[in-house]
Design a protein around this motif. Structure first.
Motif: not given
Lengths: 133, 123
Positions: A39, A42-43, A45-46, A48
């Motif tokens: 998770s 996932a931060v 990923l956002v 990027w």
């Protein structure tokens, strides 16, 4: 006599630190830890995606960090966490469907999760290095 | 959604535990193909330049799958982190932490989806 006995706080169950780590318990907590770790990734990923939307300059900053050796180590950790969580999750889905509860099967699937996640991580990185050439 | 036994007995606490449990599994199943597609795509595009990466993200398939991935990912993340917080945080911090985690997942999902759509509609 009774009054001289120091008042002790009794240990509460479960006292997990006195148990020998077992494959089952280690994989159980590993699935939680990788879930929390993923998770956090996932931060990234956002971040990027936002940098890609912002333009080439922002993208090259983020991409440069990912391509740095520190970024690559983090990305390798992310890949392994992902495949461990994926394989462990599929094992959990099988349990939820009612399969694989025999002790032998539980250990076999546990070792399979470790082997598969390591293999998939290595295959992914081999393919990535191969595509870079 | 209730379990058949719970419905028959008329018992239960918040009455929505079964639905949360199911949604965590349903989002997990959705994430299997979506994440595998994403990892495979990264293997191909990680080493490409900005223009190539944008051209890939602008394809209808990549845009659709990225929006679906972000939705399922942050939904699954919120459900998973909720269980972790409820299991380990027993102080007064539990409630604000749960709210903050929910907000965080929602904000990240919206920000990610909007970024994908901005790339998609930039032309």
């Amino acid at each position: 006599m009774a009054s001289s006995t120091p008042k002790r706080t009794l240990p509460l169950s479960p006292n997990i630190q006195i148990y020998r780590p077992q494959l089952t318990s280690v994989l159980s907590i590993a699935n939680r830890i990788t879930g929390v770790v993923l998770s956090i990734y996932a931060v990234t990923l956002v971040a990027w995606l936002i940098s890609a939307a912002a333009g080439p300059q922002a993208y090259s900053t983020v991409h440069g960090f990912i391509r740095s050796s520190f970024g690559q180590i983090l990305l390798f950790g992310c890949t392994y966490s992902f495949f461990l969580h994926l394989c462990g999750g599929i094992r959990h889905l099988a349990w939820d469907a009612g399969y694989g509860f025999e002790l032998r099967t539980i250990y076999a699937s546990g070792w399979a999760v470790l082997a598969m996640s390591a293999a998939l991580t290595l295959i992914t990185w081999a393919a990535s290095i191969g595509s870079a050439r | 959604m209730r379990s058949p036994l719970g419905r028959a007995l008329g018992l239960g606490s918040a009455k929505d535990g079964v639905e949360q449990w199911w949604l965590e599994r349903v989002t997990a199943i959705a994430l299997v193909p979506l994440t595998l597609w994403f990892v495979a795509s990264l293997v191909v595009h990680m080493n490409s330049d900005y223009a190539t990466a944008i051209a890939w993200l602008q394809t209808p398939r990549a845009t659709t799958l990225m929006v679906l991935l972000l939705t399922a990912l942050f939904w699954h993340t919120a459900l998973g982190l909720q269980v972790v917080i409820e299991d380990y945080v027993h102080s007064g911090l539990k409630f604000p932490l749960l709210i903050a985690m929910r907000f965080g997942c929602f904000v990240l999902a919206v920000a990610g989806i909007l970024a994908v759509l901005r790339i998609c509609f930039r032309g």
